[in-house]
Scaffold this motif. Structure first.
Motif, short mmCIF file in Angstrom:
data_model
loop_
_atom_site.label_atom_id
_atom_site.label_comp_id
_atom_site.label_asym_id
_atom_site.label_seq_id
_atom_site.Cartn_x
_atom_site.Cartn_y
_atom_site.Cartn_z
N LYS A 217 63.59 -17.50 -10.21
CA LYS A 217 64.92 -16.93 -9.96
C LYS A 217 65.01 -16.20 -8.62
O LYS A 217 66.07 -16.21 -7.99
CB LYS A 217 65.28 -15.96 -11.10
N HIS A 218 63.92 -15.56 -8.20
CA HIS A 218 64.00 -14.68 -7.04
C HIS A 218 63.11 -15.10 -5.87
O HIS A 218 63.17 -14.48 -4.81
CB HIS A 218 63.63 -13.25 -7.45
N GLY A 219 62.31 -16.14 -6.06
CA GLY A 219 61.41 -16.56 -4.99
C GLY A 219 62.16 -17.18 -3.81
O GLY A 219 63.33 -17.52 -3.93
N TRP B 36 62.95 -0.79 -20.30
CA TRP B 36 61.94 -0.78 -19.24
C TRP B 36 62.20 -1.99 -18.35
O TRP B 36 62.81 -2.98 -18.77
CB TRP B 36 60.53 -0.83 -19.85
N ALA B 37 61.72 -1.95 -17.11
CA ALA B 37 61.99 -3.06 -16.20
C ALA B 37 61.01 -3.04 -15.04
O ALA B 37 60.37 -2.03 -14.75
CB ALA B 37 63.42 -2.98 -15.66
N SER B 38 60.92 -4.18 -14.36
CA SER B 38 60.34 -4.26 -13.03
C SER B 38 61.49 -4.42 -12.04
O SER B 38 62.65 -4.56 -12.44
CB SER B 38 59.37 -5.44 -12.93
N PHE B 39 61.16 -4.38 -10.75
CA PHE B 39 62.20 -4.43 -9.72
C PHE B 39 61.90 -5.54 -8.71
O PHE B 39 60.74 -5.77 -8.35
CB PHE B 39 62.26 -3.10 -8.96
N VAL B 40 62.96 -6.19 -8.26
CA VAL B 40 62.87 -7.07 -7.09
C VAL B 40 63.80 -6.50 -6.03
O VAL B 40 65.03 -6.42 -6.24
CB VAL B 40 63.26 -8.52 -7.42
N GLU C 74 73.53 -2.87 -5.44
CA GLU C 74 73.56 -2.67 -3.99
C GLU C 74 73.15 -1.24 -3.67
O GLU C 74 73.71 -0.28 -4.23
CB GLU C 74 74.97 -2.94 -3.45
N LEU C 75 72.19 -1.09 -2.77
CA LEU C 75 71.72 0.24 -2.39
C LEU C 75 72.20 0.68 -1.02
O LEU C 75 72.14 1.87 -0.69
CB LEU C 75 70.18 0.27 -2.43
N GLY C 76 72.69 -0.26 -0.20
CA GLY C 76 73.12 0.06 1.16
C GLY C 76 72.13 -0.45 2.18
O GLY C 76 70.97 -0.74 1.87
N GLY C 77 72.59 -0.53 3.42
CA GLY C 77 71.70 -0.95 4.51
C GLY C 77 71.18 -2.36 4.35
O GLY C 77 70.10 -2.69 4.87
N GLY C 78 71.89 -3.21 3.62
CA GLY C 78 71.42 -4.56 3.38
C GLY C 78 70.34 -4.65 2.32
O GLY C 78 69.74 -5.71 2.13
N ILE C 79 70.11 -3.55 1.60
CA ILE C 79 69.08 -3.51 0.55
C ILE C 79 69.76 -3.58 -0.82
O ILE C 79 70.78 -2.93 -1.05
CB ILE C 79 68.26 -2.20 0.63
N ALA C 80 69.20 -4.37 -1.71
CA ALA C 80 69.66 -4.42 -3.10
C ALA C 80 68.45 -4.50 -4.01
O ALA C 80 67.36 -4.90 -3.59
CB ALA C 80 70.57 -5.63 -3.32
N VAL C 81 68.63 -4.11 -5.27
CA VAL C 81 67.54 -4.18 -6.24
C VAL C 81 68.01 -4.92 -7.48
O VAL C 81 69.14 -4.72 -7.95
CB VAL C 81 67.01 -2.76 -6.60
N HIS C 82 67.15 -5.79 -7.99
CA HIS C 82 67.37 -6.47 -9.26
C HIS C 82 66.44 -5.85 -10.30
O HIS C 82 65.25 -5.65 -10.03
CB HIS C 82 67.03 -7.96 -9.14
N TYR D 137 58.54 -7.61 -4.96
CA TYR D 137 58.49 -7.56 -6.42
C TYR D 137 57.62 -6.37 -6.81
O TYR D 137 56.43 -6.35 -6.53
CB TYR D 137 57.90 -8.87 -6.92
N VAL D 138 58.23 -5.37 -7.45
CA VAL D 138 57.53 -4.14 -7.80
C VAL D 138 57.36 -4.09 -9.32
O VAL D 138 58.33 -3.91 -10.06
CB VAL D 138 58.29 -2.89 -7.31
N VAL D 139 56.12 -4.26 -9.77
CA VAL D 139 55.79 -4.22 -11.19
C VAL D 139 55.04 -2.91 -11.44
O VAL D 139 53.90 -2.75 -11.03
CB VAL D 139 54.93 -5.42 -11.60
N CYS D 140 55.69 -1.99 -12.13
CA CYS D 140 55.08 -0.68 -12.32
C CYS D 140 54.16 -0.65 -13.53
O CYS D 140 53.14 0.04 -13.53
CB CYS D 140 56.17 0.38 -12.45
N ASP D 141 54.49 -1.38 -14.58
CA ASP D 141 53.67 -1.49 -15.78
C ASP D 141 53.96 -2.84 -16.40
O ASP D 141 55.13 -3.21 -16.56
CB ASP D 141 54.04 -0.40 -16.80
#
Length: 326
Positions: A237-239, A205-209, A177-185, A218-222
């Motif tokens: 899972k996240h769609g 290493w990871a990507s982020f949703v 949970e990041l706040g403001g209704g925002i969360a990251v997986h 969906y943020v894929v950095c590498d």
């Protein structure tokens, strides 16, 4: 030296992280074959290739909108829910262990550091120097003291250089949970990490949703593509995903880079696999990490979209300073 000290799992053997569905990094002899072998065809980039865009972001974005500003390479400012989130921030001139050598910028960041709003959260995907830039993180900490979220083990890397960085480390599949209704997986991605010759895959290493008021991003950095299963699993899972940020550069020669970096054709397959409504292309045109020309990824993306009969506006190669609002 151990970077992460924790229990073994299906992707950690007690010393090294691994991707059960991925591929290990190439051994040193293969790196030397690429770098020193005969017949290498490395395109010459211009000394400086300025972007026609530059952004001065607002202080905050409230309500249901999301504003994404491309800083360059894999760095983004994402503004949503009253939060200002930076992804893999790099404002340094070089991405290297030393300041006098290594890949150098070919254009300015799309946002001047002095024009940044107050940064609340930083997401760092992994430990490679073009993604985890201690100098930038220290500068952000001094100015804004943001919360830094990263995969396991990268917190040790950061604290060993700057103990003031407010870093928290998480595993694949964790939701934060990041706040403001925002969360990251944090989600698995087909890659690897290291800071030197003797710490390969000792951090994760990871990507982020990102969950945002405008939908999931969906943020894929590498990432390599492989058989696409990482992207299909995110869709399952996240769609549904409103937007995917996908890497399109640093891919030649293919025999060396295929397992760790997608080319534009792979990135188009990844878009179809993850099912995002729209995609933005990054990880190109700022640092010359590999052999292709500076403009090759953007041109190849156009061709790949045409071949797949996908409208060009669905997947756009970004330039530093460009802004997208959803």
């Amino acid at each position: 030296m151990k970077t992460y000290d924790g229990p073994a799992s299906d992707h950690f053997n007690g010393l090294h992280f691994f991707d059960p569905d991925g591929a290990p990094p190439k051994p040193l002899r293969e790196l030397l074959r690429w770098q020193l072998g005969g017949g290498r065809q490395r395109a010459k980039w211009p000394m400086w290739a300025p972007s026609p865009h530059a952004d001065i972001p607002p202080e905050r974005i409230e309500g249901d909108n999301v504003r994404l500003s491309f800083v360059g390479h894999a760095s983004w400012l994402i503004q949503a829910g009253g939060l200002n989130i930076l992804v893999d921030p790099v404002w340094s001139m070089r991405v290297s262990p030393v300041a006098w050598a290594g890949p150098k910028r070919h254009n300015d960041p799309g946002i001047a550091f002095e024009k940044l709003p107050k940064i609340d959260v930083v997401l760092v995907s992994h430990g490679h120097y073009d993604h985890l830039d201690i100098a930038t993180l220290s500068r952000l900490t001094k100015n804004f003291a943001p919360r830094v979220v990263t995969p396991l083990g990268n917190d040790v890397t950061m604290r060993s250089r700057d103990s003031t960085i407010k870093v928290e480390a998480f595993d694949w599949h964790d939701r934060v949970e990041l706040g403001g209704g925002i969360a990251v997986h944090l989600v698995p991605t087909r890659h690897w990490t290291a800071r030197g010759m003797f710490d390969r895959n000792k951090a994760l290493w990871a990507s982020f949703v990102l969950e945002t008021p405008a939908g999931k991003i969906y943020v894929v950095c590498d990432s390599g593509y492989g058989d696409g299963r990482h992207f299909r699993r995110v869709a399952d899972k996240h769609g549904p995903l409103r937007l995917a940020i996908l890497p399109i550069g640093a891919y030649e020669p293919r025999w060396f880079m295929r397992d760790q970096h997608m080319n534009p054709e792979d990135a188009v397959k990844a878009l179809l696999d993850c099912g995002a409504e729209q995609a933005l292309g990054h990880h190109h045109g700022t640092f010359q990490l590999t052999d292709e020309a500076i403009d090759a990824p953007a041109k190849a993306l156009v061709e790949a979209l045409d071949a797949a009969k996908i409208p060009q506006e669905r997947f756009v190669a970004m330039k530093p300073g460009q802004v997208v609002e959803i």
